[in-house]
Design an enzyme around this catalytic site. Structure first.
Site, PDB file in Angstrom:
ATOM      1  N   ASP A 123       0.865  -1.176   0.000  1.00 52.80           N
ATOM      2  CA  ASP A 123       0.000   0.000   0.000  1.00 52.80           C
ATOM      3  C   ASP A 123       0.908   1.235   0.000  1.00 52.80           C
ATOM      4  O   ASP A 123       2.124   1.135   0.182  1.00 52.80           O
ATOM      5  CB  ASP A 123      -0.988  -0.015   1.169  1.00 52.80           C
TER       6      ASP A 123
HETATM    7  C1  BGC Z   1      -4.999   3.234  -0.077  1.00 52.15           C
HETATM    8  C2  BGC Z   1      -5.122   2.210  -1.178  1.00 52.15           C
HETATM    9  C3  BGC Z   1      -4.979   2.895  -2.507  1.00 52.15           C
HETATM   10  C4  BGC Z   1      -3.644   3.596  -2.547  1.00 52.15           C
HETATM   11  C5  BGC Z   1      -3.351   4.270  -3.868  1.00 52.15           C
HETATM   12  C6  BGC Z   1      -3.759   4.118  -0.217  1.00 52.15           C
HETATM   13  O1  BGC Z   1      -3.785   5.174   0.652  1.00 52.15           O
HETATM   14  O2  BGC Z   1      -4.986   2.577   1.172  1.00 52.15           O
HETATM   15  O3  BGC Z   1      -6.326   1.527  -1.069  1.00 52.15           O
HETATM   16  O4  BGC Z   1      -5.113   1.976  -3.535  1.00 52.15           O
HETATM   17  O5  BGC Z   1      -3.628   4.587  -1.541  1.00 52.15           O
HETATM   18  O6  BGC Z   1      -4.132   5.358  -4.079  1.00 52.15           O
END
Ligand code: BGC
Length: 759
Positions: A292
Site C-alpha cells: 500500500d
Molecule cells: C490506499 C489504497 C490505494 C492507494 C493508492 C492508499 O492510501 O490505502 O487503497 O489503492 O492509496 O491510491
C-alpha cells in the site's frame, strides 16, 4: 558499441513480444519462456526497477522536470528503474510516460498504469457498499465491467480494486469501499468484481487487471480508527477475513495489495505468513503483491523496522513484490541482494510475477494499446456509462421503513417539499474515491424530482452540512451553529403534503482516514429533522451516506426511510424513480445498522455466549447492555419492497452421503399488489461443533422477481463447502451433527427447519 548492445537487447525484447501475439496471450509456457529470456538480460537494478512504483509526478506532457523528486523519477524512468506508475491519467499523459519507459530505457519494458477505479472512473456508479446492497451479482459484475471499459479508454490498465475487507465496524470510514460484514456475500461480490474488471480476456483493450486489497485484516482495525492495530485469532482470520481474498485468488485476480495495518504484531507488508505462506504457497496465487502507499517505510513507525533499509529487507523477504511510493526498493534493494540479505531468487520471482501480468495485459504487444484518443473521447461519460450507472444505482437503494405506505409518492399533484443540505448537492452523491470524476457532475435529488412534477415541488436547503467547500485531502469543517436557513425550510414544509428530507454524510465523510466515533446525522441535520417534524409528520427521509448511521429517533418517528447511500453520477434520477414507484426497491443491507456506537462491532453472524438470553426476569446476569437492546436497529439483509412476500414450505432433502449435497426448497409468494424482486436468503447454524459456530451464517441467496399473487418454489443446495469451517490451525473441516436452516428476506425474519449431518 554501447548503442549496439542496447539495440540488440531492445530487439530481443521486441522479438519476444511481437511474435505470435494471440498464441502467447493464452499460453502460459510461452510467457514463461519470454520472461526467462528477458530476466537473463536484465541487470539487478533493472529487475529492482520493475518492483518500483511511482505516483504521477509532473505535467508529463509539459517540459521535463529539472530538479527535485520529479527529476529523480524522470531519470529513473529513463533508466528502466520504474515498473509501474499510478495516478497518471488520460491518454495523453499515459502515452507520455509510457514513451519514456518504452522508447528511452535500455530494455523498453512497458509500464503498468494503476489507478483507484473504485466505483467507476469518470462516470461513477454507487459506492461499493451500496452496490453490495443490491445483492445482484450480475449487476455488480457489469458495473465493474463498465468501470474497466471507461478507465481503459483513459489509459489505465490496472485498478486498485476490489477492496474486499470484511468489516463489522461502521466507525471505519473505509466500509464504503467494501461489501460489508459478511464473508459469504463478500466472497461472491469479490468474484463478481474481479470478473467484471478483468473480463474473460485480460488482453482485450477494454479490460483491466484487478487488485484484491488490503491483505489482510485491515477492516478489523481496533476501535474503527483507520490504520490502527489489528489483533485477531486464527478462526476469524480464516473464516471471516480470508474468504473473499481466497475467492478473488480463485477467480484469477492479477494482483493483491497488502495493507497498512499490523496483524497480530507483524505489519501486513512485512508479513511472510500472509504473503508467502498463505497467498503464494497455499492458495498458489501467481500474480504479484503491491504494497500500500508507503506501507514499506511505515514499518518503521510501527516499530517493526529499524530504518528504510531494514524495512526494504523485511518487505522483500516477506513477499511484497512492488513498492508503492516508499522509494525503498529502488534505493535499497539491490544493495541488500549484493549483501546477501535478500536472495536474488526472490527478486526474480517478483519480477517474473510483474512481467507476467504485463504480458497478459498485452502491453508487450503494444504498450500504447490503452492510448487511443478517439476511444477515450467516445467512451468517457458516454450514454452507455450513464445508463449502466443509473441501473446500478436503482438496484442499490434499500427501503428501510415505509409506514402507512407513504411511498411510493402519488403522481397526481401531491405537493412536495424537498429539504436538506444534500437535496440539491451535485458533488456529494459521487461519494469518496472519485479521483477522476469532476465536482458537480452528479444528478441531484432536486433535479431528479423536477423531472417528475416540478410544478408541485418546493425546495429549501434548511442548513449547510459543511462550512467550506470540502476537499479530498482535508478534514471537513462541519456546520454546527448556523441555523439561518431553518425558518425558510419550516415554511416550505408547512405547505406540503409530503416532505422529502435528504440528509446524511458528505461524500468525503467516509472513505480512507474518515473514521467517526459518533454515527449520528452530522452537524445540525438532526435538529433540522426534528424542527420540520413539528410542522409536518409526513416525512420521507432519504439518507445519503457511506456507512451505517445511528438513526434511532428517525426510526421511531419518521414514517418512511430510504437508504440511498452515495449513488454516483445518476444518483438523483435513481432516487426519484424509487420515490415515485417507477422502480420497486429490492436492496438489502450488507451491514447491520447499530442502535448505538457502543454496540460496535455488531454483526448478524455473532456467536452465542454461555448466557445468551434472559432466563430469569429481572436478574441482570446475562449477556446484555443495561441501556440499549442487543439487537441492531436494522439487521443485515433487511430491506423492504412496495410489495410483500410470504415464505412457506421449507423442505430439506438430505442426500449428503450419497451425492454430497443437502437440498433445501422454499415456496415464495408475492402477496402484495405490485410486481417486485426479493432477495431470498439462506442461513445455517451448526448447533454444536468442536469450535463454536455463529448463530447464523449466510450460505446462499437468490434474487427472484414475482408478479402479484405469483408463487415460485426456490431450490438451494448445500455442499461440503457451505457446511464446513476452518479450525484453529487453519484446516478446513466438516463435522457431523445437527444443523438449523433459516430462510427469509432478512437475517432475522425467517422460517426454519433442521437436519442432521451424518458425515
Ligand atoms: C490506499 C489504497 C490505494 C492507494 C493508492 C492508499 O492510501 O490505502 O487503497 O489503492 O492509496 O491510491
Amino acid at each position: 558499441m554501447k548503442k549496439t548492445i542496447i539495440t540488440l537487447a531492445f530487439c530481443v525484447v521486441l522479438f519476444s513480444c511481437n511474435e505470435n501475439k494471440t498464441e502467447f496471450s493464452s499460453n502460459e509456457n510461452l510467457i514463461d519462456q519470454k520472461i526467462d529470456s528477458l530476466l537473463k538480460i536484465m541487470t539487478l537494478e533493472e529487475k529492482v526497477g520493475q518492483m518500483n512504483q511511482y505516483n504521477g509526478f509532473w505535467d508529463v506532457t509539459g517540459p521535463k522536470p529539472d530538479g527535485g523528486d520529479a527529476a529523480k523519477k524522470y531519470e529513473h524512468l529513463k533508466k528502466g528503474w520504474v515498473g509501474s506508475m499510478l495516478n497518471v491519467t488520460g491518454v495523453k499523459n499515459v502515452r507520455a510516460v509510457q514513451k519514456i519507459a518504452v522508447e528511452e530505457s535500455r530494455l523498453g519494458i512497458p509500464l503498468i498504469i494503476g489507478f483507484d477505479v473504485i466505483h467507476g472512473y469518470k462516470t461513477l456508479s454507487p459506492i461499493p457498499l451500496a452496490e453490495a446492497a443490491s445483492w445482484d451479482l450480475e449487476a455488480i459484475q457489469k458495473s465493474a465491467e463498465m468501470a474497466a471499459e471507461e478507465a481503459s479508454a483513459a489509459g489505465i490498465n490496472w485498478t486498485f480494486a476490489p477492496m474486499i475487507d470484511i468489516s463489522r465496524d461502521a466507525r471505519w470510514g473505509r466500509v464504503m469501499e467494501g461489501a460489508g460484514e459478511d464473508p459469504f456475500l463478500g466472497s461472491k461480490i469479490a468474484e463478481a468484481r474481479v470478473n467484471g474488471f478483468q473480463g474473460k480476456d485480460l488482453n482485450a483493450h477494454n479490460t483491466i487487471a484487478a487488485c484484491a486489497k488490503h491483505f489482510a485484516g485491515y477492516g478489523f482495525s481496533e476501535s474503527g480508527r483507520d490504520y490502527n492495530t489489528v489483533d485477531v485469532g486464527t478462526s476469524t482470520l480464516f473464516n471471516t477475513i480470508f474468504p473473499p481474498f481466497k475467492a478473488a485468488s480463485e477467480a484469477g485476480v492479477s494482483t493483491f495489495m497488502n495493507s497498512f495495518n499490523e496483524l497480530n504484531g507483524i505489519p501486513a507488508t512485512g508479513n511472510t505468513y500472509l504473503q508467502r505462506d498463505i497467498l503464494k504457497e497455499q492458495w498458489k496465487f501467481d500474480g504479484f503483491v503491491v504494497s500500500d502507499w508507503g506501507s514499506i517505510i511505515e514499518m518503521k513507525a510501527h516499530g517493526f523496522a529499524k530504518d528504510k533499509k531494514h524495512a526494504t529487507e523485511l518487505a522483500a523477504n516477506a513477499g511484497s513484490d512492488m513498492d508503492m511510493e516508499s522509494y525503498a526498493y529502488v534505493e535499497e534493494l539491490a544493495n541488500l541482494v549484493k549483501e546477501g540479505k535478500v536472495k536474488e531468487e526472490f527478486i526474480d520471482d517478483s519480477v517474473r510475477r510483474i512481467l507476467k501480468v504485463k504480458y497478459e495485459l498485452g502491453l508487450f504487444d503494444d504498450p500504447y494499446k490503452y492510448c487511443d484518443e478517439a476511444r477515450e473521447k467516445d467512451v468517457l461519460g458516454s450514454e452507455k456509462m450513464h445508463n449502466a450507472s443509473l441501473d446500478m444505482a436503482k438496484k442499490s437503494i434499500v427501503l428501510l421503513k415505509n409506514e402507512g405506505n407513504l411511498l411510493p409518492l402519488s403522481k397526481k399533484g401531491q405537493k412536495i417539499a424537498l429539504i436538506g443540505p444534500l437535496a440539491a448537492d451535485k458533488t456529494s452523491p459521487l461519494g469518496s474515491w472519485r479521483l477522476a470524476a469532476d465536482d458537480n457532475t452528479a444528478v441531484s435529488v432536486l433535479e431528479g424530482l423536477e423531472k417528475y412534477d416540478g410544478n408541485n415541488l418546493t425546495y429549501a436547503k434548511g442548513t449547510d452540512l459543511t462550512l467550506e467547500q470540502p476537499e479530498f485531502i482535508k478534514e471537513l469543517k462541519i456546520n454546527t451553529a448556523d441555523k439561518s436557513e431553518f425558518g425558510k425550510a419550516i415554511t416550505v414544509a408547512k405547505n406540503a403534503d409530503v416532505v422529502i428530507m435528504v440528509l446524511g454524510e458528505h461524500g468525503f465523510q467516509s472513505g480512507e482516514a474518515r473514521s467517526r466515533a459518533v454515527l449520528d446525522l452530522p452537524g445540525l441535520q438532526q435538529e433540522l429533522l426534528e424542527a420540520i417534524f413539528k410542522v409536518n409528520k409526513n416525512i420521507v427521509l432519504v439518507l445519503n451516506n457511506g456507512r451505517p448511521l445511528t438513526i434511532n429517533w428517525a426510526d421511531k418517528n419518521i414514517p418512511a426511510i430510504v437508504e440511498a447511500w452515495h449513488l454516483g453520477t445518476q444518483s438523483g434520477n435513481a432516487i426519484a424513480q424509487v420515490l415515485y414507484g417507477d422502480y420497486n426497491p429490492s436492496g438489502k443491507l450488507p451491514m447491520s445498522f447499530p442502535r448505538s456506537v457502543g454496540q460496535i462491532p455488531i454483526y448478524y453472524n455473532y456467536k452465542n455466549t454461555g448466557r445468551p438470553v434472559l432466563t430469569d426476569p429481572g436478574i441482570v446476569f446475562w449477556s446484555h447492555y443495561s441501556d440499549v437492546e442487543n439487537t441492531p436497529l436494522y439487521p443485515f439483509g433487511h430491506g423492504l419492497s412496495y410489495t410483500s412476500f410470504v415464505y412457506e414450505n421449507l423442505n430439506i432433502t438430505d442426500t449428503f452421503k450419497t451425492n454430497g449435497t443437502i437440498s433445501v426448497s422454499v415456496k415464495l409468494t408475492n402477496t402484495g399488489k405490485t410486481k417486485g424482486k426479493e432477495v431470498v436468503q439462506l442461513y445455517i447454524q451448526d448447533k454444536f461443533a468442536s469450535i463454536t459456530r455463529p448463530v447464523k451464517e449466510l450460505k446462499g441467496f437468490q434474487m427472484v422477481e414475482l408478479n402479484p399473487n405469483e408463487t415460485k418454489e426456490l431450490k438451494f443446495s448445500l455442499t461440503k463447502k457451505e457446511l464446513g469451517f476452518y479450525n484453529n490451525t487453519g484446516d478446513f473441516i466438516i463435522e457431523s451433527g445437527d444443523f438449523n436452516v433459516y430462510i427469509g428476506g432478512s437475517s432475522n425474519t425467517v422460517i426454519d427447519a433442521q437436519f442432521n449431518l451424518n458425515n
